[in-house]
Write a protein that holds these residues in place. Structure first.
Motif, PDB file in Angstrom:
ATOM      1  N   ASP A  47       0.805  -1.220   0.000  1.00 20.92           N
ATOM      2  CA  ASP A  47       0.000   0.000   0.000  1.00 20.92           C
ATOM      3  C   ASP A  47       0.840   1.274   0.000  1.00 20.92           C
ATOM      4  O   ASP A  47       0.298   2.371  -0.140  1.00 20.92           O
ATOM      5  N   ILE A  48       2.140   1.136   0.175  1.00 19.79           N
ATOM      6  CA  ILE A  48       2.990   2.325   0.211  1.00 19.79           C
ATOM      7  C   ILE A  48       3.050   2.930  -1.183  1.00 19.79           C
ATOM      8  O   ILE A  48       3.400   2.274  -2.160  1.00 19.79           O
ATOM      9  N   GLY A  49       2.674   4.192  -1.274  1.00 18.95           N
ATOM     10  CA  GLY A  49       2.514   4.875  -2.550  1.00 18.95           C
ATOM     11  C   GLY A  49       1.061   5.137  -2.876  1.00 18.95           C
ATOM     12  O   GLY A  49       0.748   5.891  -3.800  1.00 18.95           O
ATOM     13  N   ARG A  50       0.153   4.551  -2.085  1.00 16.28           N
ATOM     14  CA  ARG A  50      -1.285   4.766  -2.269  1.00 16.28           C
ATOM     15  C   ARG A  50      -1.792   5.680  -1.160  1.00 16.28           C
ATOM     16  O   ARG A  50      -1.549   5.440   0.031  1.00 16.28           O
ATOM     17  N   ALA A  51      -2.523   6.712  -1.532  1.00 13.21           N
ATOM     18  CA  ALA A  51      -2.962   7.718  -0.568  1.00 13.21           C
ATOM     19  C   ALA A  51      -3.831   7.126   0.532  1.00 13.21           C
ATOM     20  O   ALA A  51      -3.653   7.423   1.716  1.00 13.21           O
ATOM     21  N   THR A  52      -4.789   6.269   0.162  1.00 13.42           N
ATOM     22  CA  THR A  52      -5.696   5.694   1.155  1.00 13.42           C
ATOM     23  C   THR A  52      -4.973   4.697   2.049  1.00 13.42           C
ATOM     24  O   THR A  52      -5.109   4.728   3.273  1.00 13.42           O
ATOM     25  N   GLY A  53      -4.193   3.801   1.448  1.00 10.28           N
ATOM     26  CA  GLY A  53      -3.488   2.794   2.223  1.00 10.28           C
ATOM     27  C   GLY A  53      -2.491   3.384   3.202  1.00 10.28           C
ATOM     28  O   GLY A  53      -2.244   2.821   4.269  1.00 10.28           O
ATOM     29  N   MET A  54      -1.922   4.545   2.861  1.00 11.00           N
ATOM     30  CA  MET A  54      -0.957   5.211   3.737  1.00 11.00           C
ATOM     31  C   MET A  54      -1.626   6.218   4.670  1.00 11.00           C
ATOM     32  O   MET A  54      -0.944   6.825   5.499  1.00 11.00           O
ATOM     33  N   ASN A  55      -2.931   6.414   4.526  1.00 14.52           N
ATOM     34  CA  ASN A  55      -3.674   7.369   5.372  1.00 14.52           C
ATOM     35  C   ASN A  55      -3.103   8.782   5.286  1.00 14.52           C
ATOM     36  O   ASN A  55      -2.992   9.493   6.290  1.00 14.52           O
ATOM     37  N   ILE A  56      -2.755   9.198   4.069  1.00 19.40           N
ATOM     38  CA  ILE A  56      -2.113  10.497   3.888  1.00 19.40           C
ATOM     39  C   ILE A  56      -3.026  11.639   4.319  1.00 19.40           C
ATOM     40  O   ILE A  56      -2.614  12.553   5.050  1.00 19.40           O
ATOM     41  N   ASP A  57      -4.291  11.609   3.896  1.00 16.33           N
ATOM     42  CA  ASP A  57      -5.201  12.699   4.243  1.00 16.33           C
ATOM     43  C   ASP A  57      -5.460  12.759   5.748  1.00 16.33           C
ATOM     44  O   ASP A  57      -5.549  13.847   6.330  1.00 16.33           O
ATOM     45  N   THR A  58      -5.571  11.599   6.380  1.00 13.33           N
ATOM     46  CA  THR A  58      -5.792  11.568   7.826  1.00 13.33           C
ATOM     47  C   THR A  58      -4.574  12.100   8.564  1.00 13.33           C
ATOM     48  O   THR A  58      -4.698  12.895   9.510  1.00 13.33           O
ATOM     49  N   LEU A  59      -3.380  11.689   8.147  1.00  7.78           N
ATOM     50  CA  LEU A  59      -2.158  12.186   8.786  1.00  7.78           C
ATOM     51  C   LEU A  59      -2.043  13.690   8.647  1.00  7.78           C
ATOM     52  O   LEU A  59      -1.694  14.406   9.601  1.00  7.78           O
ATOM     53  N   ARG A  60      -2.349  14.186   7.453  1.00 14.42           N
ATOM     54  CA  ARG A  60      -2.276  15.637   7.230  1.00 14.42           C
ATOM     55  C   ARG A  60      -3.228  16.377   8.163  1.00 14.42           C
ATOM     56  O   ARG A  60      -2.869  17.369   8.796  1.00 14.42           O
ATOM     57  N   ALA A  61      -4.447  15.878   8.280  1.00 11.80           N
ATOM     58  CA  ALA A  61      -5.457  16.551   9.102  1.00 11.80           C
ATOM     59  C   ALA A  61      -5.095  16.532  10.582  1.00 11.80           C
ATOM     60  O   ALA A  61      -5.251  17.530  11.283  1.00 11.80           O
ATOM     61  N   ILE A  62      -4.584  15.396  11.078  1.00 11.92           N
ATOM     62  CA  ILE A  62      -4.338  15.321  12.520  1.00 11.92           C
ATOM     63  C   ILE A  62      -3.061  16.053  12.926  1.00 11.92           C
ATOM     64  O   ILE A  62      -2.990  16.611  14.033  1.00 11.92           O
ATOM     65  N   LEU A  63      -2.055  16.082  12.047  1.00 11.00           N
ATOM     66  CA  LEU A  63      -0.853  16.851  12.376  1.00 11.00           C
ATOM     67  C   LEU A  63      -1.193  18.339  12.467  1.00 11.00           C
ATOM     68  O   LEU A  63      -0.717  19.047  13.365  1.00 11.00           O
ATOM     69  N   GLU A  64      -2.008  18.801  11.551  1.00  9.51           N
ATOM     70  CA  GLU A  64      -2.410  20.203  11.537  1.00  9.51           C
ATOM     71  C   GLU A  64      -3.286  20.534  12.737  1.00  9.51           C
ATOM     72  O   GLU A  64      -3.070  21.530  13.440  1.00  9.51           O
TER      73      GLU A  64
END
Length: 365
Positions: free
Chosen positions: A194-211
């Protein structure tokens, strides 16, 4: 196919011999029974007390004596931990008061609850793979580690769940932010493929919670982000196997990109991601094909959490225990954090059904 339950577990053996207490568990967050698309705080103060007493972190008699001999303090949900007070360090000199919280987030059915049970002797429900892949954990559950009293583990509802039809993004962001705020170690569980996939890596969730973590809680102590990469073949000469070093480089690039893109409060403008987070990576092989190696790696990972003599021990840090409040205050503190998170409108993204309803109302007649 092999299951983790088939592998001898030293914690389970000691429990059977009566040498360890059984793991305690408690649901902190779950779906509102009347509005299932909303998250609610589930645990009562009495349930918290039973959990803490059963896990050995709380002695009601000792707390009563302590309160009689010391001025009271009001706990507040503040940056990365309780409000500092003149006597805040007193809770860290008493062995019964020390604990660290470890959380795990990641896609549904990716083995989060299973690896927690394997490592820490918790008793979280796990998926029966013979009955199909489906949601098991809902909301957030907390469990105690029988072999290491100073550890508590948060098991989060899996992301990208087909069963979570409404408000899925809000659930994922709110539960993940709760975990990040409470935890000294946040484990981000993902499969190598899943590395390289936005959903599998939870990119949007990580962005939201760090902010949101910076905006709401202005953290003053670090958190360890542990990327636990599953199903990574140890034979990197095989066709189609991306080397672990390259996977790590990809994740580091994504993490740095998130940090550079998110909005930061003025007090964090000059901060680097390394000022707020330590980052580590741990790779686990496929259990089906590398059973013995999987067992070895699981023991190595457990040592990183529990063995001070391990070269990679995670708690040889200046910020160890920095996020803990007195155990008897966890009910109040976690409720305050949850209320701050649910009142943050930037995390509340209208789901598709709400957007459609709003559109129809605006364009009626």
């Amino acid at each position: 196919f092999f299951s983790l339950s088939a592998i001898p577990n030293p914690i389970s053996i000691m429990q059977q011999n009566g040498l360890l207490k059984s793991s305690q568990s408690l649901q902190l967050l779950g779906s509102d029974p009347e509005q299932t698309h909303l998250l609610q705080y589930c645990a009562t103060e009495q349930q918290w007390q039973q959990y803490l007493t059963g896990s050995g972190l709380h002695d009601p008699a000792a707390v009563t004596q302590k309160l009689q001999n010391a001025p009271s303090h009001t706990l507040q949900a503040t940056p990365g931990g309780p409000t500092p007070t003149e006597n805040s360090n007193e809770h860290k000199t008493d062995g019964t008061q020390k604990y660290a919280i470890i959380s795990i987030m990641g896609p549904q059915s990716s083995g989060k609850s299973t690896i927690l049970n394997k490592l820490f002797g918790t008793k979280f429900d796990v998926m029966d793979h013979t009955k199909g892949r489906h949601q098991v954990t809902t909301g957030i559950w907390i469990g105690s580690c029988p072999k290491a009293k100073q550890l508590m583990v948060l098991d989060l509802e899996g992301t990208d769940s087909a069963e979570r039809k409404q408000n899925r993004s809000n659930f994922e962001r709110q539960t993940s932010l709760m975990a990040l705020t409470l935890s000294e170690v946040l484990v981000i569980n993902m499969w190598a493929a899943d590395i390289g996939r936005a959903t599998g890596m939870n990119i949007d969730t990580l962005r939201a919670i760090l902010e949101a973590n910076m905006r709401l809680f202005a953290p003053q102590s670090k958190t360890l982000l542990l990327f636990l990469i599953r199903e990574q073949s140890p034979d990197e000469t095989q066709f189609g196997v991306t080397p672990a070093a390259q996977l790590q480089k990809t994740i580091e690039g994504v993490l740095n990109a998130i940090w550079n893109e998110i909005e930061k409060p003025s007090s964090f403008q000059s901060k680097k991601i390394s000022d707020l987070f330590d980052v580590d990576f741990f790779f686990m092989p496929p259990l089906v094909y590398y059973r013995d190696l999987f067992e070895q790696r699981a023991l190595q990972l457990y040592d990183r959490f529990t063995n001070p003599n391990d070269a990679h021990f995670y708690f040889h840090t200046a910020y160890h225990f920095s996020k803990c409040v007195p155990p008897e205050g966890l009910y109040t503190w976690t409720k305050q954090i949850f209320e701050a998170i649910t009142n943050d409108e930037s995390l509340n993204i209208p789901d598709q059904q709400k957007l459609l309803s709003a559109y129809r109302c605006e364009h009626a007649l």
